[in-house]
Design a protein around this motif. Structure first.
Motif, PDB file in Angstrom:
ATOM      1  N   ASN A 168       0.847  -1.201   0.000  1.00  0.00           N
ATOM      2  CA  ASN A 168       0.000   0.000   0.000  1.00  0.00           C
ATOM      3  C   ASN A 168       0.877   1.243   0.000  1.00  0.00           C
ATOM      4  OD1 ASN A 168       0.685   0.039   2.714  1.00  0.00           O
ATOM      5  ND2 ASN A 168      -1.401   0.279   3.479  1.00  0.00           N
ATOM      6  N   TYR A 169       2.084   1.128   0.572  1.00  0.00           N
ATOM      7  CA  TYR A 169       3.027   2.250   0.480  1.00  0.00           C
ATOM      8  C   TYR A 169       3.323   2.533  -0.994  1.00  0.00           C
ATOM      9  CZ  TYR A 169       7.140   5.164   0.759  1.00  0.00           C
ATOM     10  OH  TYR A 169       8.016   6.201   0.593  1.00  0.00           O
ATOM     11  N   ASN A 170       3.589   1.457  -1.750  1.00  0.00           N
ATOM     12  CA  ASN A 170       3.927   1.612  -3.163  1.00  0.00           C
ATOM     13  C   ASN A 170       2.761   2.231  -3.951  1.00  0.00           C
ATOM     14  OD1 ASN A 170       6.246   0.891  -4.942  1.00  0.00           O
ATOM     15  ND2 ASN A 170       4.607  -0.074  -6.129  1.00  0.00           N
ATOM     16  N   ILE A 171       1.556   1.733  -3.680  1.00  0.00           N
ATOM     17  CA  ILE A 171       0.374   2.228  -4.399  1.00  0.00           C
ATOM     18  C   ILE A 171       0.159   3.715  -4.098  1.00  0.00           C
ATOM     19  CG2 ILE A 171      -2.146   2.060  -4.547  1.00  0.00           C
ATOM     20  CD1 ILE A 171      -1.739  -1.025  -4.041  1.00  0.00           C
ATOM     21  N   ASP A 172       0.199   4.076  -2.806  1.00  0.00           N
ATOM     22  CA  ASP A 172      -0.017   5.477  -2.440  1.00  0.00           C
ATOM     23  C   ASP A 172       1.150   6.366  -2.883  1.00  0.00           C
ATOM     24  OD1 ASP A 172      -2.563   5.449  -1.452  1.00  0.00           O
ATOM     25  OD2 ASP A 172      -1.992   5.160   0.636  1.00  0.00           O
TER      26      ASP A 172
ATOM     27  N   ALA B  65     -20.596   5.729 -17.632  1.00  0.00           N
ATOM     28  CA  ALA B  65     -19.582   5.859 -16.582  1.00  0.00           C
ATOM     29  C   ALA B  65     -18.224   6.016 -17.247  1.00  0.00           C
ATOM     30  CB  ALA B  65     -19.608   4.624 -15.680  1.00  0.00           C
ATOM     31  N   THR B  66     -17.902   7.257 -17.572  1.00  0.00           N
ATOM     32  CA  THR B  66     -16.683   7.510 -18.327  1.00  0.00           C
ATOM     33  C   THR B  66     -15.525   7.960 -17.446  1.00  0.00           C
ATOM     34  OG1 THR B  66     -17.527   9.731 -18.691  1.00  0.00           O
ATOM     35  CG2 THR B  66     -17.892   8.135 -20.458  1.00  0.00           C
ATOM     36  N   GLU B  67     -15.771   8.074 -16.127  1.00  0.00           N
ATOM     37  CA  GLU B  67     -14.711   8.539 -15.237  1.00  0.00           C
ATOM     38  C   GLU B  67     -13.543   7.547 -15.273  1.00  0.00           C
ATOM     39  OE1 GLU B  67     -17.770   7.653 -14.334  1.00  0.00           O
ATOM     40  OE2 GLU B  67     -18.796   9.276 -13.283  1.00  0.00           O
ATOM     41  N   PRO B  68     -12.299   8.034 -15.161  1.00  0.00           N
ATOM     42  CA  PRO B  68     -11.172   7.100 -15.128  1.00  0.00           C
ATOM     43  C   PRO B  68     -11.154   6.321 -13.807  1.00  0.00           C
ATOM     44  CG  PRO B  68     -10.409   9.354 -14.753  1.00  0.00           C
ATOM     45  CD  PRO B  68     -11.878   9.437 -15.077  1.00  0.00           C
ATOM     46  N   TYR B 118      -1.509  -6.102  -8.887  1.00  0.00           N
ATOM     47  CA  TYR B 118      -0.192  -6.760  -8.805  1.00  0.00           C
ATOM     48  C   TYR B 118       0.886  -5.802  -9.303  1.00  0.00           C
ATOM     49  CZ  TYR B 118       3.480 -10.251  -9.680  1.00  0.00           C
ATOM     50  OH  TYR B 118       4.654 -10.950  -9.686  1.00  0.00           O
ATOM     51  N   HIS B 119       0.605  -5.154 -10.405  1.00  0.00           N
ATOM     52  CA  HIS B 119       1.562  -4.195 -10.963  1.00  0.00           C
ATOM     53  C   HIS B 119       1.768  -3.009 -10.021  1.00  0.00           C
ATOM     54  CE1 HIS B 119       2.478  -0.461 -13.165  1.00  0.00           C
ATOM     55  NE2 HIS B 119       3.277  -1.217 -13.902  1.00  0.00           N
ATOM     56  N   ASP B 120       0.671  -2.412  -9.585  1.00  0.00           N
ATOM     57  CA  ASP B 120       0.778  -1.187  -8.782  1.00  0.00           C
ATOM     58  C   ASP B 120       1.372  -1.435  -7.397  1.00  0.00           C
ATOM     59  OD1 ASP B 120      -0.225   0.377 -10.816  1.00  0.00           O
ATOM     60  OD2 ASP B 120      -2.293   0.271 -10.112  1.00  0.00           O
ATOM     61  N   ALA B 121       1.192  -2.634  -6.878  1.00  0.00           N
ATOM     62  CA  ALA B 121       1.704  -2.940  -5.544  1.00  0.00           C
ATOM     63  C   ALA B 121       3.185  -3.298  -5.572  1.00  0.00           C
ATOM     64  CB  ALA B 121       0.905  -4.084  -4.920  1.00  0.00           C
ATOM     65  N   ASN B 122       3.663  -3.733  -6.731  1.00  0.00           N
ATOM     66  CA  ASN B 122       5.007  -4.326  -6.762  1.00  0.00           C
ATOM     67  C   ASN B 122       6.035  -3.596  -7.614  1.00  0.00           C
ATOM     68  OD1 ASN B 122       4.708  -6.907  -5.174  1.00  0.00           O
ATOM     69  ND2 ASN B 122       3.039  -7.176  -6.623  1.00  0.00           N
ATOM     70  N   THR B 123       5.633  -2.637  -8.421  1.00  0.00           N
ATOM     71  CA  THR B 123       6.621  -2.013  -9.301  1.00  0.00           C
ATOM     72  C   THR B 123       6.702  -0.509  -9.068  1.00  0.00           C
ATOM     73  OG1 THR B 123       4.991  -1.672 -11.032  1.00  0.00           O
ATOM     74  CG2 THR B 123       6.272  -3.704 -11.143  1.00  0.00           C
ATOM     75  N   LYS B 124       7.834   0.033  -9.413  1.00  0.00           N
ATOM     76  CA  LYS B 124       8.037   1.473  -9.241  1.00  0.00           C
ATOM     77  C   LYS B 124       7.697   2.251 -10.510  1.00  0.00           C
ATOM     78  CE  LYS B 124       9.757   1.278  -5.037  1.00  0.00           C
ATOM     79  NZ  LYS B 124       8.798   1.635  -3.978  1.00  0.00           N
ATOM     80  N   SER B 128      -1.116   2.507 -12.650  1.00  0.00           N
ATOM     81  CA  SER B 128      -2.281   2.361 -13.516  1.00  0.00           C
ATOM     82  C   SER B 128      -3.300   3.444 -13.162  1.00  0.00           C
ATOM     83  CB  SER B 128      -2.904   0.980 -13.308  1.00  0.00           C
ATOM     84  OG  SER B 128      -3.691   1.003 -12.135  1.00  0.00           O
ATOM     85  N   PRO B 129      -4.397   3.553 -13.941  1.00  0.00           N
ATOM     86  CA  PRO B 129      -5.426   4.552 -13.571  1.00  0.00           C
ATOM     87  C   PRO B 129      -6.221   4.151 -12.323  1.00  0.00           C
ATOM     88  CG  PRO B 129      -5.657   3.822 -15.867  1.00  0.00           C
ATOM     89  CD  PRO B 129      -4.703   2.896 -15.208  1.00  0.00           C
ATOM     90  N   TYR B 130      -5.902   2.991 -11.730  1.00  0.00           N
ATOM     91  CA  TYR B 130      -6.754   2.469 -10.659  1.00  0.00           C
ATOM     92  C   TYR B 130      -6.144   2.627  -9.260  1.00  0.00           C
ATOM     93  CZ  TYR B 130      -9.103   0.472 -14.657  1.00  0.00           C
ATOM     94  OH  TYR B 130      -9.765   0.319 -15.849  1.00  0.00           O
ATOM     95  N   LEU B 131      -5.127   3.498  -9.131  1.00  0.00           N
ATOM     96  CA  LEU B 131      -4.395   3.590  -7.860  1.00  0.00           C
ATOM     97  C   LEU B 131      -5.296   3.867  -6.664  1.00  0.00           C
ATOM     98  CD1 LEU B 131      -1.277   5.541  -9.160  1.00  0.00           C
ATOM     99  CD2 LEU B 131      -1.287   3.207  -8.252  1.00  0.00           C
TER     100      LEU B 131
END
Lengths: 345, 396
Positions: A168-172, B65-68, B118-124, B128-131
């Protein structure tokens, strides 16, 4: 609603040997909780617990030891066991949905904290978990408030937990909510940049309708979703009016200011409503920012006196009688919690 | 204390996109459980689910529902929310009013986006638009933002009993004068996360589930959303009132992190507490929409609890073989079914049942029939021992 006991596990010395004069600075932009030795939890069970469940049970059980007959457990947590959640997710992807062990999955559900406390205390009463991001604690308080209205003889454990997980740190972080670095020597509040620092912790309270020997009274809780400063100020004015208070009656404002330049105008506007007879305390340089940090502010409000170094202005050394807590999570979720410390007994 | 009544219903599930379609399929005894078409998982042919056969783009288009960053869970929630608000004749100004609360439940939230998460939690790398769309609260925050809602907003997660607790919380806000109306319910979509989680616990059935059957093999997951509009009786004027929410109970089984006690303490207590708040005796309950997931554990525990409380339980069904177990939406979906039972004075059949459980010998209702119903109970029990029961009553 009256608070009779309060506990807190945070990045500072807030559990057991409480000492707010020792300051643990952030490491790598995170204020990681100083977890105590969890005496009341059997080692076999402790090993299986994720950090969120561990901190929640660790902070909650000492209260339950003193109040065995509570009528329920009301928890606020935005994310629950996020670390377990993503560990399980990573297994799904990394092992291409092979045979997985369910431990992380079970620990990852946010209701696992209230459930674990209920299980360890064999409490079959009311049990609920509020997960409304930056207003999870406020909704938990409101829930307890309503429960006590209908059951005046009852008492409840109300509290919060949120953990920093690497994920969650990474996401935020990717979403711009943390600073890329914090310059040593520069106060969190003087950075002039977006983002804050990450924090975590658990705070638990025993609440009842019983005024006698209470530590503090939660007089009112107001929440709103808005980005409009005028709406926010109007809500605060109405709240004071409803409670027959003038701005001058509030002798302490605990502000959730978190060093994010984008949120500063909200805090400035709210602070401006009060005059210089209201002292202002800030605490997020000690707790870090997380969705249920207003529970840390409430824990601070319960303390008998706050050290001078927490004050932005107006420190007199006198104990506050009426305390307002204002918090703003990510610019949209706002809350005011009104706490009274002088109600006779 | 003023009575809380239901003036609007909205639902989307594997058996239909709205209240009328759901009712028609319930009458006909149609199961919505099938092989997965849209949820990408290696279990798609192996673990049938109650999937809603609409793609995300088609839902977005239909709902404009066009919002990102909008997730499938939020889309399902919006779908049911719009139907419920329309059904209760709420104007946009009513929805946005500071007197209108939104209490929604979800357990999956935006975690249906397994690969993005998976991508947003693990990569720098760039996110994605879903943060800000992964948590459970994101669903209700989407509705809040879309309608500019200024009242009390909350999200509840007590696993499989989540939306029963959302309904309860909304009712209490009304009774205590903290809101004039409350839009309450829940939404969850199918996700690789929950499919693998329940599969790891060995409680997913390889076939359509068989609630309360001796040879039951586990549950089917499902997806869906349902919302109810709750109002205080004195404020509804000439609106249609579908039912009264007359009782609710919540308890913890305090037995095990992921299963219920054999003697059904938690379920028995939540049903008992619902009867107490409704001021009813067990004999007054005409019908039960049971939790009835089709797992070895739930159906035995629930049967035992019903026998302990009722002696000879009233007619009951499980609708899990119709919709699948929709987790955070289940309590609200089954609340809608219970209200339809009452409003139309009819019982929809429990599907897939053959042989009663040896030790409890309870048999659910297996055919459609008109019935005179006064008080209907709906049960929801979840992981962590979180048990909730609701009682809906016919307005007379």
């Amino acid at each position: 609603m009256y608070i009779h006991q309060h506990t807190c596990i945070s990045a500072q010395e807030t559990f057991e040997n409480i000492n707010l004069d020792i300051i643990h600075p952030p490491v790598g932009n995170k204020l990681v909780a100083k977890e105590p030795v969890y005496k009341g939890i059997p080692p076999g069970i402790l090993r299986r617990m994720g950090k969120a469940v561990r901190m929640g049970a660790g902070a909650g059980l000492p209260i339950i030891e003193n109040y065995r007959n509570i009528n329920g457990i009301i928890i606020g947590t935005a994310n629950g066991g996020m670390e377990d959640c993503i560990k399980f997710l990573n297994q799904i992807i990394d092992y291409e949905e092979g045979m997985l062990t369910p431990g992380n999955f079970v620990q990852s559900t946010p209701n696992a904290i209230a459930a674990q406390i209920g299980l360890m205390a064999t409490n079959k009463g009311y049990n609920i978990t509020h997960v409304h991001r930056g207003l999870s604690f406020e909704n938990a308080l409101l829930d307890a408030f309503m429960m006590l209205k209908t059951n005046p003889e009852a008492s409840y454990l109300v509290g919060t937990v949120d953990e920093i997980s690497a994920y969650n740190y990474n996401i935020d972080y990717l979403d711009g909510w943390y600073k890329s670095e914090l310059h040593p020597g520069l106060s969190l509040y003087d950075t002039g940049s977006p983002g804050s620092i990450a924090g975590e912790g658990a705070a638990m309270f025993l609440v009842s309708s019983n005024r006698k020997n209470a530590i503090a009274q939660i007089r009112d809780i107001q929440t709103i979703h808005t980005t409009d400063h005028a709406v926010l100020k109007e809500m605060l004015r109405e709240m004071l009016h409803k409670n027959a208070l003038h701005t001058g009656d509030i002798d302490l404002l605990i502000s959730g200011e978190n060093g994010d330049i984008r949120l500063l105008p909200y805090y400035t506007e709210v602070t401006r409503i009060f005059n210089n007879t209201t002292a202002v305390v800030r605490y997020k340089h000690l707790s870090g920012e997380f969705p249920t940090s207003s529970a840390i502010a409430t824990w601070l409000a319960c303390g008998s006196s706050l050290p001078a170094h927490l004050f932005q202005s107006g420190y007199t050394g006198a104990a506050a009688k009426n305390i307002m807590i204002y918090n703003n999570y990510k610019g949209l979720q706002h809350s005011f919690i009104l706490i009274g410390k002088s109600f006779g007994s | 204390m003023s009575r809380v009544v239901i003036t609007g219903l909205g639902i989307i599930s594997a058996i239909g996109d709205n209240v009328n379609q759901n009712r028609e399929m319930l009458i006909q005894g149609v199961s919505g459980i099938s092989s997965l078409q849209f949820c990408d998982t290696r279990y798609s042919g192996l673990r049938p689910c109650g999937e809603i056969k609409h793609t995300i783009p088609s839902l977005k288009e239909k709902l404009q529902a066009t919002e990102p960053g909008v997730t499938r869970t939020s889309l399902l929630a919006l779908h049911a929310f719009q139907e419920a608000c329309g059904n209760a004749k709420l104007q946009l100004s009513d929805i946005a009013s500071p007197d209108t609360a939104l209490i929604g439940a979800s357990t999956v939230g935006g975690m249906c986006l397994t690969d993005e998460l998976y991508h947003d939690a693990n990569t720098k790398e760039e996110g994605s638009p879903y943060l800000s769309s992964y948590d459970c609260a994101s669903v209700n925050l989407y509705l809040q933002q879309r309608y500019g809602m200024k009242g009390i907003i909350n999200t509840i997660n007590t696993a499989c009993s989540s939306s029963a607790n959302a309904i309860m919380y909304g009712a209490r806000l009304l009774q205590q004068g903290l809101a004039k109306r409350a839009i309450v319910g829940g939404a969850d979509s199918l996700a690789k996360f929950t499919i693998n989680g329940f599969n790891a616990l060995h409680i997913l059935s390889p076939e359509i589930c068989t609630p309360f059957d001796q040879d039951r093999k586990g549950l089917n997951l499902g997806e869906g959303a349902a919302f109810l509009v709750l109002e205080r009786e004195e404020e509804v004027k000439d609106k249609t009132v579908y039912a009264i929410l007359s009782g609710y109970g919540n308890s913890n089984d305090a037995y095990h992190p992921s299963s219920l006690s054999d003697n059904g303490d938690g379920p028995q207590l939540s049903m008992q507490r619902a009867l107490e708040t409704a001021d009813l005796s067990p004999l007054q309950i005409s019908f039960i929409n049971a939790h009835g997931t089709g797992t070895e554990n739930n159906d035995l525990s629930e049967s035992t609890a019903m026998i302990r409380l009722f002696g000879a339980p009233p007619p009951f069904v499980s609708s899990k073989a119709n919709t699948g177990h929709t987790l955070g939406a289940a309590g609200a979906i089954e609340a809608v079914f219970s209200i339809l039972n009452l409003y139309h004075q009819e019982i929809y059949p429990s599907l897939q049942f053959k042989t009663p459980i040896e030790t409890t010998l309870l048999t659910p209702v297996q055919e459609y029939r008109p019935a005179s119903l006064q008080h209907v109970m709906s049960n929801s029990f979840g992981f962590g021992g979180n048990c909730s029961s609701l009682i809906f009553s016919r307005l007379i």
